[in-house]
Design an enzyme around this catalytic site. Structure first.
Site, PDB file in Angstrom:
ATOM      1  N   HIS A  27       0.861  -1.193   0.000  1.00  0.00           N
ATOM      2  CA  HIS A  27       0.000   0.000   0.000  1.00  0.00           C
ATOM      3  C   HIS A  27       0.890   1.233   0.000  1.00  0.00           C
ATOM      4  O   HIS A  27       1.686   1.446   0.917  1.00  0.00           O
ATOM      5  CB  HIS A  27      -0.912  -0.017   1.231  1.00  0.00           C
ATOM      6  CG  HIS A  27      -1.980   1.020   1.151  1.00  0.00           C
ATOM      7  ND1 HIS A  27      -3.206   0.794   0.589  1.00  0.00           N
ATOM      8  CD2 HIS A  27      -1.974   2.316   1.518  1.00  0.00           C
ATOM      9  CE1 HIS A  27      -3.927   1.909   0.626  1.00  0.00           C
ATOM     10  NE2 HIS A  27      -3.197   2.847   1.189  1.00  0.00           N
ATOM     11  N   ALA A  28       0.738   2.079  -1.021  1.00  0.00           N
ATOM     12  CA  ALA A  28       1.656   3.212  -1.208  1.00  0.00           C
ATOM     13  C   ALA A  28       1.596   4.187  -0.036  1.00  0.00           C
ATOM     14  O   ALA A  28       0.525   4.417   0.533  1.00  0.00           O
ATOM     15  CB  ALA A  28       1.308   3.945  -2.503  1.00  0.00           C
ATOM     16  N   HIS A  55       0.103  11.688  -5.899  1.00  0.00           N
ATOM     17  CA  HIS A  55      -0.469  11.805  -4.546  1.00  0.00           C
ATOM     18  C   HIS A  55       0.636  11.709  -3.497  1.00  0.00           C
ATOM     19  O   HIS A  55       0.792  12.583  -2.649  1.00  0.00           O
ATOM     20  CB  HIS A  55      -1.512  10.701  -4.326  1.00  0.00           C
ATOM     21  CG  HIS A  55      -2.155  10.749  -2.987  1.00  0.00           C
ATOM     22  ND1 HIS A  55      -3.364  11.349  -2.738  1.00  0.00           N
ATOM     23  CD2 HIS A  55      -1.724  10.282  -1.779  1.00  0.00           C
ATOM     24  CE1 HIS A  55      -3.657  11.261  -1.451  1.00  0.00           C
ATOM     25  NE2 HIS A  55      -2.680  10.604  -0.851  1.00  0.00           N
ATOM     26  N   GLU A  56       1.430  10.642  -3.595  1.00  0.00           N
ATOM     27  CA  GLU A  56       2.474  10.441  -2.578  1.00  0.00           C
ATOM     28  C   GLU A  56       3.502  11.557  -2.626  1.00  0.00           C
ATOM     29  O   GLU A  56       3.951  12.047  -1.588  1.00  0.00           O
ATOM     30  CB  GLU A  56       3.159   9.071  -2.767  1.00  0.00           C
ATOM     31  CG  GLU A  56       2.237   7.866  -2.651  1.00  0.00           C
ATOM     32  CD  GLU A  56       1.325   7.902  -1.433  1.00  0.00           C
ATOM     33  OE1 GLU A  56       0.222   7.363  -1.514  1.00  0.00           O
ATOM     34  OE2 GLU A  56       1.710   8.509  -0.400  1.00  0.00           O
ATOM     35  N   HIS A 112       2.455  14.656  -0.799  1.00  0.00           N
ATOM     36  CA  HIS A 112       2.752  14.647   0.640  1.00  0.00           C
ATOM     37  C   HIS A 112       4.179  15.103   0.890  1.00  0.00           C
ATOM     38  O   HIS A 112       4.437  15.901   1.803  1.00  0.00           O
ATOM     39  CB  HIS A 112       2.578  13.224   1.202  1.00  0.00           C
ATOM     40  CG  HIS A 112       1.154  12.798   1.404  1.00  0.00           C
ATOM     41  ND1 HIS A 112       0.249  13.516   2.149  1.00  0.00           N
ATOM     42  CD2 HIS A 112       0.483  11.707   0.959  1.00  0.00           C
ATOM     43  CE1 HIS A 112      -0.918  12.897   2.158  1.00  0.00           C
ATOM     44  NE2 HIS A 112      -0.809  11.795   1.441  1.00  0.00           N
ATOM     45  N   HIS A 143      -6.730   0.960   5.746  1.00  0.00           N
ATOM     46  CA  HIS A 143      -6.714   1.936   6.827  1.00  0.00           C
ATOM     47  C   HIS A 143      -7.341   1.406   8.106  1.00  0.00           C
ATOM     48  O   HIS A 143      -7.071   1.954   9.194  1.00  0.00           O
ATOM     49  CB  HIS A 143      -7.427   3.211   6.378  1.00  0.00           C
ATOM     50  CG  HIS A 143      -6.752   3.865   5.212  1.00  0.00           C
ATOM     51  ND1 HIS A 143      -6.699   3.277   3.961  1.00  0.00           N
ATOM     52  CD2 HIS A 143      -6.095   5.041   5.078  1.00  0.00           C
ATOM     53  CE1 HIS A 143      -6.035   4.046   3.129  1.00  0.00           C
ATOM     54  NE2 HIS A 143      -5.655   5.114   3.780  1.00  0.00           N
TER      55      HIS A 143
HETATM   56  C1  BJ2 Z   1      -2.420   5.282  -1.417  1.00  0.00           C
HETATM   57  C2  BJ2 Z   1      -2.663   6.210  -0.247  1.00  0.00           C
HETATM   58  N1  BJ2 Z   1      -1.773   5.849   0.841  1.00  0.00           N
HETATM   59  C3  BJ2 Z   1      -1.872   6.697   2.043  1.00  0.00           C
HETATM   60  C4  BJ2 Z   1      -1.748   8.187   1.655  1.00  0.00           C
HETATM   61  O1  BJ2 Z   1      -0.844   8.541   0.893  1.00  0.00           O
HETATM   62  O2  BJ2 Z   1      -2.615   8.933   2.109  1.00  0.00           O
HETATM   63  C5  BJ2 Z   1      -0.766   6.255   3.039  1.00  0.00           C
HETATM   64  C6  BJ2 Z   1      -1.261   5.085   3.873  1.00  0.00           C
HETATM   65  C7  BJ2 Z   1      -2.015   5.729   4.994  1.00  0.00           C
HETATM   66  C8  BJ2 Z   1      -1.436   7.149   5.160  1.00  0.00           C
HETATM   67  N2  BJ2 Z   1      -0.506   7.298   4.031  1.00  0.00           N
HETATM   68  C9  BJ2 Z   1       0.565   8.137   3.956  1.00  0.00           C
HETATM   69  O3  BJ2 Z   1       1.347   8.088   3.040  1.00  0.00           O
HETATM   70  C10 BJ2 Z   1       0.761   9.197   5.022  1.00  0.00           C
HETATM   71  N3  BJ2 Z   1       2.105   9.025   5.595  1.00  0.00           N
HETATM   72  C11 BJ2 Z   1       0.626  10.566   4.378  1.00  0.00           C
HETATM   73  C12 BJ2 Z   1       0.763  11.676   5.427  1.00  0.00           C
HETATM   74  O4  BJ2 Z   1      -0.275  11.923   6.081  1.00  0.00           O
HETATM   75  O5  BJ2 Z   1       1.848  12.201   5.608  1.00  0.00           O
HETATM   76  C13 BJ2 Z   1      -4.115   6.056   0.210  1.00  0.00           C
HETATM   77  O6  BJ2 Z   1      -4.391   5.263   1.089  1.00  0.00           O
HETATM   78  N4  BJ2 Z   1      -5.095   6.740  -0.438  1.00  0.00           N
HETATM   79  C14 BJ2 Z   1      -4.905   7.715  -1.503  1.00  0.00           C
HETATM   80  C15 BJ2 Z   1      -6.297   8.069  -1.955  1.00  0.00           C
HETATM   81  C16 BJ2 Z   1      -7.282   7.503  -0.996  1.00  0.00           C
HETATM   82  C17 BJ2 Z   1      -6.522   6.512  -0.112  1.00  0.00           C
HETATM   83  C18 BJ2 Z   1      -6.903   5.067  -0.445  1.00  0.00           C
HETATM   84  O7  BJ2 Z   1      -6.164   4.430  -1.218  1.00  0.00           O
HETATM   85  O8  BJ2 Z   1      -7.947   4.610   0.065  1.00  0.00           O
HETATM   86 ZN    ZN Z   2      -2.424  10.658   1.145  1.00  0.00          ZN
END
Ligand code: BJ2
Ligand code: ZN
Length: 620
Positions: free
Chosen positions: A317-318, A347-348, A351, A477
């Protein structure tokens, strides 16, 4: 004399607090580096040892937070006028579950979370008796590309049996321990209350409910159109009279983004691209530098994990990572060459751009103005990047479609991600908050989940659900313990920012055709907000962007999103009337999801009856 001691007292209390905070800033950055590195080592090499090491570091961080919260509580806030100092001290003391002194239970929470996220990340879903596949890229690709109802249902069920179902027994204890820990200090009702406190607003929950209701008509029109086109493709027999759409034929494992079924919905000359993985990241970086934002630092390219390793289990999971030392920023992504993945790359990296913008703030302020702002920044460039003009500029599209049908096609494609997502982005934490509140107990976890999915998204499970299933656990999540309302907030806020930035950039014309690429005026305005981090309440950060534009506001507003899609809504309303498609679905009935008393009640009665008969038979 009194005056002097009084001002000296003021100065000494404030001066002492400042001295303490300067020392704290260094200590917290150091221990967060170790903790983040331990998390990275676990997520890029899932073993019992790396999980144990991560758990150790999460306990060390809790101890550090516990100790420093005690130190910070020493200061008499009434003697400190400086709002910035009191805000910083408040953040040192806002330590969530780390305030709970029972370190055995804190370790258990960390173990449970690591175990559930490990199950999720190593799960292989079986699509038949002999073939079991990982989620990324295999099952994701089947759901995205297959057009066979049964094949899709097998992948959909296989994934849920291998992920959520396998962790169902762990979730109740996880919830109870989190609630016990967060209630210890007496500042929060439950864990959901603590998550919502990130938005610093007592009306947050009702505000997002109002936004969701304001956006529902747009979603219902999109849903009706998509349902008709999918019914044409798969046959009316697959579509129940309740009006729901089968959850597994929308191109995404969670039905949260429908862009992958665009080919069924409308003809679109969407060229494949002769891209490489690295080029995907360079294209994304180029967008940010074109508006004057930072490029990726050297360590990003050295330390990131951009492709799935073949020799070990990883969290595919990215995610984006800030190591807090102003040098080390990474992305971990099992990148593959698809349109959807190119958006995730943007997206990444979005951040990372936010991390870079606030890296010189005190560590405590190196955060999004609220969690939704971080997600909004991650997404904002996708509103410009996906315009046909831009795709042509970077060789992703051969020619820009003619104005009118191109417009609707383009708007429809954008709606399949930005509108289709809204009920999903909203409902995950509706479910989680009701679980933390104790309104939803373990034996109705799955029924509550599908109540919300059926009610808000208008979809239903293609395979009969039972209470042995734990479908929330099939979404990253939930086992990952990552809040989700941030994405709903992001999808509203990013359109407010897009509208304001297009205004600042003097780009006229319809909002959906605006592309801020190469526009440093837009970039500067955006960066002015980003570099505030979480130093001020998020309303001030919102105003930093919207100030001087006609959408000037410090609140969340759905108006720019509705403005962006208004040409599409008119087209959908016309189209749905033309085919007299009835909008909406039966919000109180959910096919394939027997209600709790029905299912467990029936099965319980049947089981008891069976048992009595069996025992009776023994004695005959
Ligand atoms: C693919 C994306 N992965 C998250 C994100 O990038 O938000 C990851 C995993 C959870 C948090 N995270 C982070 O990278 C945090 N460290 C960022 C930060 O807060 O600094 C994701 O989960 N997405 C994107 C669209 C909707 C959702 C999904 O795929 O349902
Ligand atoms: Zn994000």
């Amino acid at each position: 004399l009194v005056g002097t001691t009084w001002s000296q007292t003021l100065v000494s209390e404030e001066a002492a607090a400042i001295a303490y905070l300067e020392e704290y800033d260094k200590l917290t950055a150091d221990i967060h580096y170790q903790y983040t590195e331990a998390g990275w080592i676990y997520e890029t090499n899932i073993t019992d040892e790396t999980l144990a090491n991560m758990t150790d570091w999460s306990l060390k961080l809790s101890d550090f937070n516990y100790r420093e919260a005690k130190n910070a509580s020493r200061f008499d806030m009434s003697k400190i006028n400086n709002q910035n100092i009191t805000r910083l001290l408040g953040k040192v003391m806002d330590i969530g579950t780390a305030a709970f002194p029972d370190t055995v239970k804190l370790r258990k929470i960390s173990d449970l979370e690591g175990e559930m996220a490990g199950i999720y990340s190593t799960a292989k879903g079986c699509i038949n008796a002999t073939t079991c596949l990982p989620l990324e890229p295999d099952l994701v690709n089947i759901i995205a590309n297959s057009r066979h109802y049964e094949e899709l249902a097998a992948a959909w069920k296989g994934w849920r049996d291998a992920s959520g179902k396998k962790m169902k027994h762990l979730y109740p204890e996880y919830v109870n321990l989190l609630n016990e820990a967060i209630k210890f200090e007496g500042k929060f009702e439950d864990m959901g209350d603590y998550y919502r406190s990130d938005y610093e607003s007592p009306t947050f929950e009702s505000d997002v409910r109002a936004l969701f209701q304001e956006l529902a008509p747009l979603y219902e029109n999109l849903h009706a159109y998509v349902r008709r086109k999918l019914r044409q493709h798969y046959g009316a027999d697959k579509f129940p009279t309740t009006g729901h759409i089968p959850a597994h034929i929308l191109g995404n494992m969670w039905a949260q983004d429908w862009t992958n079924v665009y080919d069924i919905l409308a003809p679109y000359p969407n060229k494949g691209s002769n891209y490489t993985i690295t080029r995907m990241y360079k294209v994304a970086e180029d967008f940010f530098t074109s508006i004057g934002l930072n490029k990726m630092p050297p360590l990003f390219w050295e330390n990131s994990m951009l492709v799935k390793p073949v020799d070990r289990d990883v969290f595919c999971h990215a995610s984006a990572w800030d190591f807090g030392n102003k040098r080390d920023f990474r992305i971990k992504q099992c990148t593959s060459l698809t349109d959807e993945q190119l958006l995730t790359v943007h997206h990444e990296m979005g951040h990372i751009i936010y991390y870079l913008a606030y890296q010189d703030l005190p560590y405590l302020y190196r955060d999004g103005a609220n969690p939704g702002f971080h997600e909004g920044m991650a997404d904002i460039v996708t509103l410009s990047f996906q315009t046909p003009e831009h795709l042509k500029k970077i060789g992703f599209l051969d020619d820009v479609p003619a104005q009118n049908e191109g417009d609707i096609n383009f708007l429809l494609r954008m709606a399949l991600s930005k509108v289709a997502f809204l009920p999903f982005g909203y409902l995950i934490d509706q479910w989680r908050w009701s679980v933390f509140r104790g309104d939803t107990l373990p034996d109705s976890y799955n029924e509550k989940w599908w109540d919300l999915r059926c009610d808000f998204q208008g979809i239903f499970p293609p395979v009969k659900r039972t209470n042995a299933d734990f479908d929330p656990g099939a979404k990253f999540h939930v086992p990952g313990g990552v809040p989700y309302i941030s994405y709903f907030v992001s999808f509203v806020a990013q359109f407010q920012w897009h509208k304001a930035l297009c205004k600042v950039a003097n780009i006229s014309g319809p909002l959906h055709r605006c592309d801020i690429y190469n526009n440093t005026m837009a970039g500067t305005r955006l960066n002015d907000m980003l570099k505030m981090g979480s130093a001020r309440p998020w309303g001030e950060a919102m105003l930093k962007i919207t100030n001087g534009t006609d959408g000037q506001t410090n609140k969340l507003s759905a108006a720019p999103l509705l403005e962006y899609f208004s040409p599409l809504l008119k087209w959908l309303q016309h189209n749905n009337r033309k085919y007299n498609e009835t909008l909406g679905w039966d919000k109180k009935k959910c096919p394939n999801v027997p209600s709790a008393n029905g299912l467990s009640g029936n099965s319980r009665i049947q089981n008891i009856g069976f048992l009595i008969t069996a025992i009776f038979a023994l004695f005959i």
